[in-house]
Each structure stands twice: as structure tokens, then as C-alpha cells.
Scaffold this motif. Structure first.
Motif, PDB file in Angstrom:
ATOM      1  N   UNK A 189       0.882  -1.230   0.016  1.00  0.00           N
ATOM      2  CA  UNK A 189      -0.096  -0.031   0.106  1.00  0.00           C
ATOM      3  C   UNK A 189       0.889   1.196   0.028  1.00  0.00           C
ATOM      4  N   UNK A 190       1.916   1.243   0.450  1.00  0.00           N
ATOM      5  CA  UNK A 190       2.925   2.450   0.407  1.00  0.00           C
ATOM      6  C   UNK A 190       3.238   2.624  -0.820  1.00  0.00           C
TER       7      UNK A 190
ATOM      8  N   UNK B  32       7.546   9.484  -2.931  1.00  0.00           N
ATOM      9  CA  UNK B  32       8.498   9.744  -1.794  1.00  0.00           C
ATOM     10  C   UNK B  32       9.422   8.547  -1.626  1.00  0.00           C
ATOM     11  N   UNK B  33       8.865   7.262  -2.086  1.00  0.00           N
ATOM     12  CA  UNK B  33       9.709   6.111  -2.257  1.00  0.00           C
ATOM     13  C   UNK B  33      11.239   6.474  -3.220  1.00  0.00           C
ATOM     14  N   UNK B  34      10.774   6.788  -4.400  1.00  0.00           N
ATOM     15  CA  UNK B  34      11.843   7.180  -5.255  1.00  0.00           C
ATOM     16  C   UNK B  34      12.831   8.361  -5.017  1.00  0.00           C
ATOM     17  N   UNK B  35      12.258   9.422  -4.376  1.00  0.00           N
ATOM     18  CA  UNK B  35      12.861  10.485  -3.717  1.00  0.00           C
ATOM     19  C   UNK B  35      13.706   9.863  -2.620  1.00  0.00           C
TER      20      UNK B  35
ATOM     21  N   UNK C 111      11.483  -0.363   1.610  1.00  0.00           N
ATOM     22  CA  UNK C 111      11.019   0.964   0.938  1.00  0.00           C
ATOM     23  C   UNK C 111      10.329   1.837   1.895  1.00  0.00           C
ATOM     24  N   UNK C 112       9.876   1.243   3.290  1.00  0.00           N
ATOM     25  CA  UNK C 112       9.379   2.219   4.145  1.00  0.00           C
ATOM     26  C   UNK C 112      10.362   2.819   4.816  1.00  0.00           C
ATOM     27  N   UNK C 113      11.705   2.359   5.084  1.00  0.00           N
ATOM     28  CA  UNK C 113      12.970   3.019   5.476  1.00  0.00           C
ATOM     29  C   UNK C 113      13.219   4.320   4.729  1.00  0.00           C
ATOM     30  N   UNK C 114      13.188   4.090   3.099  1.00  0.00           N
ATOM     31  CA  UNK C 114      13.437   5.144   2.341  1.00  0.00           C
ATOM     32  C   UNK C 114      12.456   6.313   2.183  1.00  0.00           C
ATOM     33  N   UNK C 115      11.230   5.935   2.690  1.00  0.00           N
ATOM     34  CA  UNK C 115      10.538   7.224   3.066  1.00  0.00           C
ATOM     35  C   UNK C 115      10.838   7.839   4.244  1.00  0.00           C
TER      36      UNK C 115
END
Length: 752
Positions: free
Chosen positions: A177-178, A185-188, A269-273
Motif C-alpha cells: 500500500x505504501x 516519496x519512495x523514489x525520492x 521501501x518504508x525506511x526510504x520514505x
């Protein structure tokens, strides 16, 4: 198309992901109590920087990282600190840990945040510091501090950055879902992490092919960038860090190693955000997306929940039916663990709350004996031997567990999933790992103690060696000084002994004026203190002071009066002492200026008295048949020999002296006698100066022998007479015995 590799083993359990993906990421009202554990990460727990009663704002630092492998903790809402105590935390052991408890004030008021519009202009250390201060840790389950992971050692050159969007565990859809809703925001975040790692050659996002919506969103967000979205077949546990690396690159992380050793870093991916929001907006990690799923719930979905929210509050918000719930699980059915306390809070690594119904997840059948089918080895993604590990774990053979790479086990549960005997293999492995870590800690502690002990022993030995070296140096210096003194004595004429003795006695006389003035001042000061004490006591009595105060003043007055009395006694004693010391020089001068005849006559009389006393004691001893008869006889014999020698010397002196001592040649005769004594002293000094060290040592031993014999006789006499000074005589004998023994040892060492 990027080449995809396969991994050993793996299984395909029912996914059960559609239940929680029907709604967008939601929110729930704040709980009545927020519980924030100090250890929401791998490593050392953070240290609280707030106290009970403090008011905090949302995003405020409440616990600071302690050491490198630690992460800070921040308030997830505004409110008051009500407790800092042990509470239940999410852990497979059901343990408690120190937590900070916040009572929300309902305002949800933020602290002032420091944003950054263009993080590409910031230096590497500034970016790392922002992530460290924000308390960002791995949100995929391990909880490794991100500031450490994005700052690898200089010798580990990173060429590949992988973002893990696999989420292979059944039921869990938080990352799915993220990626659907926050792909930009994940790509950033991926670009930020790539900048921190010095822009590696490859930046990959790995996603299983069972997430088409997430794949589409991520590909759209990655357009125009060098980030590669890699799709691969679904298989559990493809989301393991080492397994994902092998799938995307074909490389394997060595046993006991980390991905950075082969030039790869993996982040969730959550850590990247979280890292992106920490740098871009200055937000600390205070919330996360968590899957709330299970048939015992009326509503199943993903929510963005503040950290520290108790699971009871979350379950209540989703219509939880406790009577129809088989168990509560933090995490998924494969790698999750059961919790009993409903007050257990959500932390940085909590990606799912699973509340299955009794039909959905019935009780596990009892374990049976291992049938050695080997299915566990075929399913193991780490290419281990689960069957052997199970046997060694049962027998607590920790050495063999190490040899079989127990710590390479990722505890994915694939072996337990395929086991036809229903053996809970993962639980055995977890328990063995805990026991091994405990033994390692005890060994490390023991090694530290041993090293401290050895270092202390080395310091003591070094100090003793230094002390011995100084002692030898002092001894050599003393011997050298003695030698020089002997040489000077042999060359220089003998000094006037009488003049030196008189001068020494005079120097010891007191200065009467200074001493009396000092004692007078002491008496005057003590008298003044008495008067002041009397005045204070009278004032206190007139003012009606309490009994304790009056008793204290009376005691002070008594003490002052005692000091006056002591001062008077010292003043009186001074007069007597002054008179006594005033006659010291005269006594010494009279004794030292006596003629040789007078000195010899006095010595003869003294010897005659000692012989008479010794004969009396001998008679008594013979009557009593005492064992001291022989010693007394020997003593009398020596005294008679000495008396005979003194009488001969006296006979030699008498012809030189007038009969009455008043003739015209009397003064000259006495002067000649004194001169003769001086000449004998000079001769004796010269003889000693000409002696070798060995001859001096022999002479010293003879002298000590004679002195020891006399001391023993005096001790014996004191014992027979029950003299009060027996202990003093005994001490004298012991000292002489020690000196004699040392002298004999010294001469033996010199001869050897």
C-alpha cells in the motif's frame, strides 16, 4: 530486461493479501496512553532525556541514542510524561523493557521542524546527521539504525543499492500500500540514499509479481530516473535480505558477513520514505504504516499509526471479536510471534497485527517424532541442514550448531511450514541462538576480567621492579658515600670530639623567650574563648533558649576551660624542661672534659658494683638450681676480665698524675692524659680507615656479638626482677639479633 536468479528452497504458502488492500491507508483516533519503548531497534537502548511530569510536543526528542548501534526515540504526540517504567514490549520472549509513557493532551502539537528544499546541496555528514537525529531505523523487521547502514566503511565500496519492496510474508500489505500511494516519496528516498552511498552504479527496487498496482505506481514514479524497477516471481521468502540480493544480482553474502562486504546495501521501501521525510521536512520517525488483518476483525486494512499506540486501542477501532480470535500475532504467520499483553505497543519494526479467527488459524497439531524426510532441507532458503540443527539444539550441542552455521538461519519458518511432523523448528533455533549469545557475553565478560587481572599483576610487578631498582641504587650510593668518608677520615686529622659534643648539646637548647611567648599566647587565647563561652551561655539562658542549645553551650564552656588548664600545665612544665635542657651542655662538657684517670676510676667502680650484683644473682641461681647458672658464670668471667683491663689502664695513668692533683705539674699532666686519649682515638680511626670492607664487616660482627650478649644479660636480669621494662629489653635483643643476622648474610654474600 534484467536477468533474474533463483534461490535454493522456498515455499508457496497461501498469500491472504487481498483482505487488507481494499481500502486506502487510513488513520485512527489517538489512544489514551502512548507507550514508547527505549529499544525499538537492534543495538543499545536509547537513554531517556525527559522526566516524569514533563510536557512534550509531537516530534520532540525524549530518548537519545546511546552509542553507534542505537536510535533516538521521539514523542509521537504532545502530552505529559506520566511514567518511565518497565512495560510489555513486542518480543518473541514476551519480555518487558523500559518505556516512556505519555498521556496525550489531544492537541497533537508539533515542535518546530527544520525543512530542506534541496538535499542535494547538503554535505554527506549533514545528511547522515539528520537521519541519525530523526531516529530512523530499518522498518522491514530488523530495526538496524539507518545512519549506520548508509555510512559504510571506506574499504566497502558500494556499487548496488537495493530497495526491498518484496513483502513476501502472507497477510502483510503495508509496503504494498505504501508503494501504491507514496511511490514518489519512495523514489525520492531512493535518490537520497544513493547520494549518501556515493551514487552506486545500480539502484534497484525489487518487487514480487503479485503486486501489479504497486509495480505500476513505482514504474511511473521512477520515469526519468536511473532507478530500475525489477519484477520477479513470487516465492517465500524472497524478501529476506540475502535472498533478495541473490535473486537480483546472483551474488551470495558470505556466511557471517554483511552485504556491504560485497558492495551492496539493502533498504526497505518504508525506511526510504522515513529517511526522505527526515531530511526534506525534518520529521523524526514517529509513525508507520501497519497492516491490521484477520477474520476476528470487522474491518481489515492498513493504517498510518503513531508509534507507541497499544494494540488494544487499534483492535478496538477495527471491531475486534476476542471470543473468535485464535491468537494475536505481531508480524505474519511465518515469522511473527504471539503476544499476550494487549498493552503491547506498536514500534518502528511492527508491520502487521494479525488477529485470525479460530477457523482461519486452528491450533497447531502436537509435534511428532522426526521421520527424516529431508523436506526441511529442501525448503531452507539459506541452504542449511535444519534436521541436524534440530538434533544439536535438542542436545544443546552449541559447538556443532556454530559449525552448521546456525546464525545464517533467517528464521523464515519455511522448514516448520513443510515439516510433516509439525515440529516447531524455528522455536528451537531461536532458543539456541539466545543461549549462545548469553554464553558469548559471559565469555566476553570473563575475558575482560582476566585481562584486567593480568594487567594489574603486570603493574604490580613493574612497581616492585622499580622499587627494587631504587633500593639497589640507594644501597650503592650509601656504600660509595661510606667509602669516600673513610678515605677522607684517613687523610684528615681527628676532630676534637669534646668540642663537637658540647656544640651539639648547645644547639639543642631551647630559645626560652620564643617558647615562653608561644605558651603565653596559647593561654591568653584559651582564656578569651572561656569568656566568650560564658557570655554566650548567659545570653542563651536570659533569652530562654531550648535545653539542647544550653547543653551545647555548657559543653563548649567546659571544653574551653579544659584548654585553659592544659595551657597552664604546659607553661609550668616549660620552666622545668628549660632548666633541665639548660644544664645539658654543662653536663656533657663536664663528662667529656673529665681526666682519663677520673673516667677510668668511675669505670672501675661501676664494674665492681656490677660484679657484686652478678655474684649475688649467681648464688641465688645455684641455690635454686636455675638453668641460668652457666650464663651468669660466663657473664661474671667477662666482667672480671674487663675489670682487670681497666685496672691496668688506671695503673698506667696514675704515675703521670700528682698524688693530690695540686702540684705544679698537675695541669700539664691532665693535658697530656687528654692528649693521649685523643691520640688513641685518632689511632683507632686510622686503623678503621685502613681496614678493608671485609675486615670492617668482621669487626662489626664482633661488636654486635658483644652488644647482643650484654642485651641478653640485661633482659634476663629484668625477667628475674619482674622489671616493668621487659618488653623494651626484649625488643632491643630482637633488633640486635636481626642486625647480627643481616651482617653475617652480608659478609657471606661478599665472600661468594
Amino acid at each position: 530486461m534484467r536477468k533474474i536468479f533463483d534461490i535454493h528452497g522456498g515455499v508457496h504458502p497461501a498469500e491472504n493479501k487481498h483482505q487488507s488492500t481494499q481500502e486506502v491507508i487510513g488513520t485512527i483516533p489517538l489512544a489514551d496512553e502512548i507507550i514508547l519503548p527505549l529499544n525499538q531497534h537492534i543495538g543499545t537502548p536509547a537513554q531517556a532525556v525527559v522526566n516524569v511530569g514533563d510536557h512534550v510536543l509531537k516530534g520532540q526528542l525524549i530518548a537519545e541514542a546511546e552509542g553507534v548501534f542505537s536510535a533516538s526515540v521521539h514523542a509521537s504526540t504532545s502530552g505529559n510524561i506520566t511514567a518511565i517504567e518497565e512495560r510489555a514490549v513486542p518480543h518473541a520472549s514476551g519480555m518487558t523493557a523500559r518505556c516512556i509513557v505519555i498521556k496525550p493532551d489531544g492537541k497533537d502539537q508539533w515542535i518546530t521542524l527544520e525543512s530542506c528544499d534541496d538535499f542535494s546541496k547538503l554535505a554527506h555528514h549533514e545528511l547522515v546527521e539528520k537521519i541519525r537525529v530523526a531516529g530512523v531505523a530499518g522498518m522491514g523487521g530488523a530495526g538496524f539504525p539507518t545512519a549506520v547502514k548508509v555510512n559504510p566503511r571506506a574499504d566497502n565500496k558500494i556499487h548496488t543499492l537495493i530497495l526491498n519492496g518484496t513483502e513476501c510474508e502472507p497477510y502483510i500489505t503495508a509496503d504494498d500500500m505504501l508503494m501504491r500511494e507514496r511511490a514518489d516519496e519512495i523514489i525520492d528516498g531512493a535518490q537520497l540514499l544513493a547520494q549518501l552511498l556515493d551514487n552506486p552504479t545500480d539502484v534497484l527496487v525489487g518487487i514480487e509479481d503479485n503486486k501489479p498496482e504497486a509495480i505500476a505506481a513505482m514504474k511511473k514514479a521512477a520515469e526519468g530516473t536511473s532507478i530500475d524497477i525489477v519484477i520477479f516471481p513470487t516465492k517465500y521468502p524472497s524478501g529476506g535480505e540475502k535472498q533478495l540480493i541473490e535473486i537480483l544480482t546472483g551474488k551470495q553474502v558470505p556466511s557471517g558477513g554483511i552485504p556491504a562486504q560485497i558492495g551492496i546495501v539493502v533498504q526497505n521501501v518504508g525506511t526510504a520514505v522515513a529517511a526522505y521525510r527526515a531530511v526534506r521536512y525534518g520529521e523524526p520517525l514517529i509513525s508507520r504504516v501497519t497492516t491490521i488483518v484477520g477474520e476476528s476483525l470487522q474491518q481489515q486494512r492498513n493504517i498510518d499509526v503513531p508509534l507507541g499506540t497499544p494494540i488494544a486501542h487499534i483492535l478496538k477501532a477495527h471491531g475486534w471479536d476476542a471470543t473468535n480470535c485464535a491468537r494475536l500475532i505481531i508480524g505474519g504467520p511465518m515469522m511473527g510471534f504471539t503476544v499476550e499483553a494487549l498493552t503491547t505497543p506498536i514500534i518502528k519494526t511492527s508491520n502487521c497485527i494479525l488477529a485470525p479467527s479460530n477457523d482461519e488459524m486452528p491450533s497447531q497439531p502436537p509435534a511428532q517424532a522426526c521421520i527424516r524426510c529431508g523436506m526441511c532441507a529442501e525448503a531452507c532458503p539459506a541452504n542449511l541442514l535444519p534436521q541436524q540443527l534440530f538434533w544439536y539444539a535438542q542436545s544443546e550441542n552449541f559447538e556443532q550448531l556454530r559449525e552448521h552455521n546456525l546464525f545464517d538461519c533467517i528464521e523464515c519458518g519455511a522448514c516448520s511450514f513443510v515439516c510433516p511432523s509439525n515440529i516447531p523448528l524455528v522455536q528451537y533455533y531461536r532458543a539456541s541462538k539466545g543461549e549462545i549469545r548469553k554464553l558469548d557475553m559471559e565469555k566476553e565478560k570473563s575475558d575482560r576480567s582476566r585481562l584486567r587481572f593480568e594487567a594489574r599483576q603486570e603493574r604490580i610487578a613493574h612497581a616492585e621492579a622499580e622499587k627494587e631498582a631504587k633500593r639497589i641504587a640507594r644501597k650503592e650510593a650509601a656504600e660509595k658515600a661510606k667509602k669516600l668518608l673513610a678515605e677522607k677520615a684517613a687523610e684528615a686529622p681527628a676532630k676534637d670530639i669534646v668540642t663537637e659534643a658540647v656544640a651539639s648539646a648547645k644547639t639543642k637548647e631551647l630559645d626560652p623567650e620564643k617558647e615562653k611567648a608561644k605558651l603565653d599566647r596559647a593561654l591568653s587565647s584559651a582564656s578569651s574563648r572561656v569568656e566568650r563561652a560564658k557570655d554566650s551561655l548567659a545570653s542563651a539562658q536570659n533569652e530562654g533558649a531550648d535545653e539542647a542549645r544550653i547543653d551545647s553551650l555548657k559543653a563548649r564552656l567546659k571544653q574551653s576551660e579544659q584548654k585553659v588548664a592544659d595551657a597552664k600545665v604546659k607553661l609550668e612544665q616549660f620552666g622545668s624542661k628549660l632548666a633541665s635542657q639548660g644544664s645539658v651542655a654543662k653536663t656533657v662538657e663536664k663528662k667529656m672534659t673529665a681526666s682519663p684517670k677520673e673516667q677510668m676510676e668511675k669505670a672501675v667502680v661501676t664494674l665492681e658494683k656490677r660484679i657484686a650484683t652478678a655474684k649475688e644473682k649467681l648464688a641465688e641461681a645455684e641455690e635454686q638450681q636455675s638453668p641460668s647458672v652457666g650464663a651468669l658464670q660466663q657473664g661474671i668471667k667477662k666482667l672480671l676480665q674487663k675489670l682487670e683491663t681497666n685496672r691496668k689502664e688506671l695503673a698506667e695513668i696514675e704515675p703521670l698524675s700528682p698524688v693530690d692533683g695540686t702540684g705544679p705539674g698537675a695541669g700539664k699532666t691532665e693535658e697530656n692524659a687528654a692528649q693521649a686519649a685523643i691520640e688513641r682515638a685518632k689511632a683507632k680511626a686510622a686503623a678503621q680507615a685502613s681496614m678493608s670492607n671485609e675486615e670492617k664487616a668482621v669487626a662489626n660482627i664482633k661488636s654486635l656479638d658483644a652488644r647482643l650478649e650484654k642485651a641478653r644479660q640485661r633482659l634476663k636480669k629484668a625477667q628475674e626482677e619482674s622489671n616493668d621494662n621487659i618488653e623494651a629489653f626484649q625488643t632491643g635483643v630482637e633488633k640486635l639479633e636481626t642486625k647480627l643476622a643481616d651482617a653475617k648474610v652480608a659478609i657471606e654474600e661478599g665472600q661468594s
